[in-house]
Design a protein around this motif. Structure first.
Motif, PDB file in Angstrom:
ATOM      1  N   SER A  10     -93.697 -76.737 -10.049  1.00  7.84           N
ATOM      2  CA  SER A  10     -94.465 -77.658  -9.206  1.00  7.84           C
ATOM      3  C   SER A  10     -95.957 -77.530  -9.464  1.00  7.84           C
ATOM      4  O   SER A  10     -96.656 -78.540  -9.616  1.00  7.84           O
ATOM      5  CB  SER A  10     -94.156 -77.394  -7.728  1.00  7.84           C
ATOM      6  N   SER A  56     -97.980 -80.380 -11.501  1.00  8.01           N
ATOM      7  CA  SER A  56     -99.019 -81.034 -10.694  1.00  8.01           C
ATOM      8  C   SER A  56    -100.381 -80.918 -11.369  1.00  8.01           C
ATOM      9  O   SER A  56    -101.166 -81.880 -11.371  1.00  8.01           O
ATOM     10  CB  SER A  56     -99.072 -80.416  -9.299  1.00  8.01           C
ATOM     11  N   LEU A  91     -98.424 -82.059  -5.580  1.00 10.75           N
ATOM     12  CA  LEU A  91     -97.809 -80.789  -5.194  1.00 10.75           C
ATOM     13  C   LEU A  91     -96.720 -80.982  -4.145  1.00 10.75           C
ATOM     14  O   LEU A  91     -95.725 -80.249  -4.144  1.00 10.75           O
ATOM     15  CB  LEU A  91     -98.887 -79.836  -4.668  1.00 10.75           C
ATOM     16  N   TYR A 135     -91.993 -85.746  -3.500  1.00  7.74           N
ATOM     17  CA  TYR A 135     -90.546 -85.518  -3.456  1.00  7.74           C
ATOM     18  C   TYR A 135     -89.764 -86.721  -3.993  1.00  7.74           C
ATOM     19  O   TYR A 135     -89.044 -86.616  -4.970  1.00  7.74           O
ATOM     20  CB  TYR A 135     -90.132 -85.219  -2.009  1.00  7.74           C
ATOM     21  N   ILE A 151     -87.993 -78.760  -8.317  1.00  5.31           N
ATOM     22  CA  ILE A 151     -89.335 -78.638  -7.768  1.00  5.31           C
ATOM     23  C   ILE A 151     -89.305 -77.929  -6.416  1.00  5.31           C
ATOM     24  O   ILE A 151     -88.259 -77.865  -5.745  1.00  5.31           O
ATOM     25  CB  ILE A 151     -89.996 -80.029  -7.628  1.00  5.31           C
ATOM     26  N   ALA A 152     -90.445 -77.417  -6.008  1.00  7.47           N
ATOM     27  CA  ALA A 152     -90.524 -76.651  -4.768  1.00  7.47           C
ATOM     28  C   ALA A 152     -90.188 -77.478  -3.524  1.00  7.47           C
ATOM     29  O   ALA A 152     -89.481 -76.991  -2.640  1.00  7.47           O
ATOM     30  CB  ALA A 152     -91.912 -76.016  -4.643  1.00  7.47           C
ATOM     31  N   LEU A 190     -97.188 -74.053  -0.173  1.00  4.87           N
ATOM     32  CA  LEU A 190     -97.677 -75.375  -0.557  1.00  4.87           C
ATOM     33  C   LEU A 190     -98.786 -75.852   0.377  1.00  4.87           C
ATOM     34  O   LEU A 190     -99.747 -76.489  -0.060  1.00  4.87           O
ATOM     35  CB  LEU A 190     -96.525 -76.378  -0.571  1.00  4.87           C
TER      36      LEU A 190
END
Length: 278
Positions: free
Chosen positions: A63, A67, A209, A212, A228-229, A252
């Motif tokens: 991520s 990013s 970041l 989604y 991804i996170a 995050l």
């Protein structure tokens, strides 16, 4: 002015401020405070245990790395797009200017499906790239492309008013003094645009970041590879691992808060540097 008899559409300063801060507190600050309190309750050992997981580390690295790369690409492309829209007049200019805001209006899931259809093995663009040995969909490259798509408007809209305010006079003055194009760009234009470019980069990075919807379709969501996170937060919640989800979310949030500080600090730092040099 007090006693002027002018009727204002909003109530007095105190009441307006109270309503505004109350609404901000309920909608924004209260959920963030709940997250921070839960994260603080994990303790240092709880944080280490949640973030030491290899799957979490792989998702966080992906991520942050994707990013950062997407924000760099968005800042570069956004500078070019803003320059073209502001400095040139051509048929379709207004349409191009309106299309910049399309990622704002389009649902992120729709953007993800569209990008996947374009860059998949049988997509309009993906089939040609696959023929050259470059796979985009379901790889980190596809994630970066999706993040550039949603981050580009931030870079363009941050830089555009600065270019409009700058005008052509500094360039014309430099040219009249014998400066070439590259010298004018390096010594006159870029120093004026750099704060806005960095601000656009920070906005695009912060937006990417936490993205989604536009990513999960084109990413493929393979653990340790293209997961991804933000997706892992959802997975942890579905597994009832609330501490793990809170730890990732708090990380995050901290990164986004640092970006927010940078966005507010960048113009002040450049202004201070100009005063010192002047």
């Amino acid at each position: 002015m007090p006693g002027s008899g002018l009727r204002r559409p909003l109530p007095g300063f105190g009441l307006s401020l109270g309503f505004g801060l109350g609404w901000l507190g309920v909608v924004v600050l209260l959920p963030l405070a709940a997250l921070l309190l839960h994260a603080a309750g994990l303790g240092f050992s709880g944080w280490l245990r949640a973030l030491h997981d290899e799957r979490v580390q792989a998702a966080v690295k992906l991520s942050f790395g994707a990013s950062f790369a997407a924000a760099l690409a968005a800042a570069f492309a956004g500078t070019l797009v803003a320059w073209v829209v502001v400095r040139y007049r051509f048929p379709g200019r207004r349409l191009l200017d309106a299309m910049v805001d399309l990622p704002f209006a389009m649902p992120t899931a729709v953007a993800g499906i569209a990008l996947t259809a374009l860059y998949s093995q049988n997509g309009w663009i993906g089939r040609w790239l696959e023929g050259m040995g470059l796979k985009v969909a379901y790889t980190p490259i596809g994630i970066v492309i999706a993040l550039v798509f949603i981050g580009l408007p931030f870079a363009v809209r941050t830089l555009q008013p600065v270019l409009e305010t700058l005008g052509r006079e500094p360039e014309e003055a430099a040219a009249s003094l014998g400066a070439g194009r590259f010298t004018t760009l390096r010594r006159v234009v870029l120093p004026e645009l750099l704060p806005a470019v960095l601000t656009g980069f920070s906005l695009a990075f912060a937006r990417a970041l936490g993205e989604y919807g536009s990513v999960i379709f084109i990413a493929g969501n393979l653990p340790y590879k293209t997961e991804i996170a933000p997706l892992l937060i959802t997975i942890r919640l579905e597994e009832y691992d609330y501490d793990g989800a809170v730890a990732i979310a708090a990380l995050l949030l901290a990164a986004s808060f640092v970006c927010l500080l940078a966005i507010n600090a960048i113009p002040a730092l450049f202004k201070h540097a100009r005063r010192r040099d002047g």
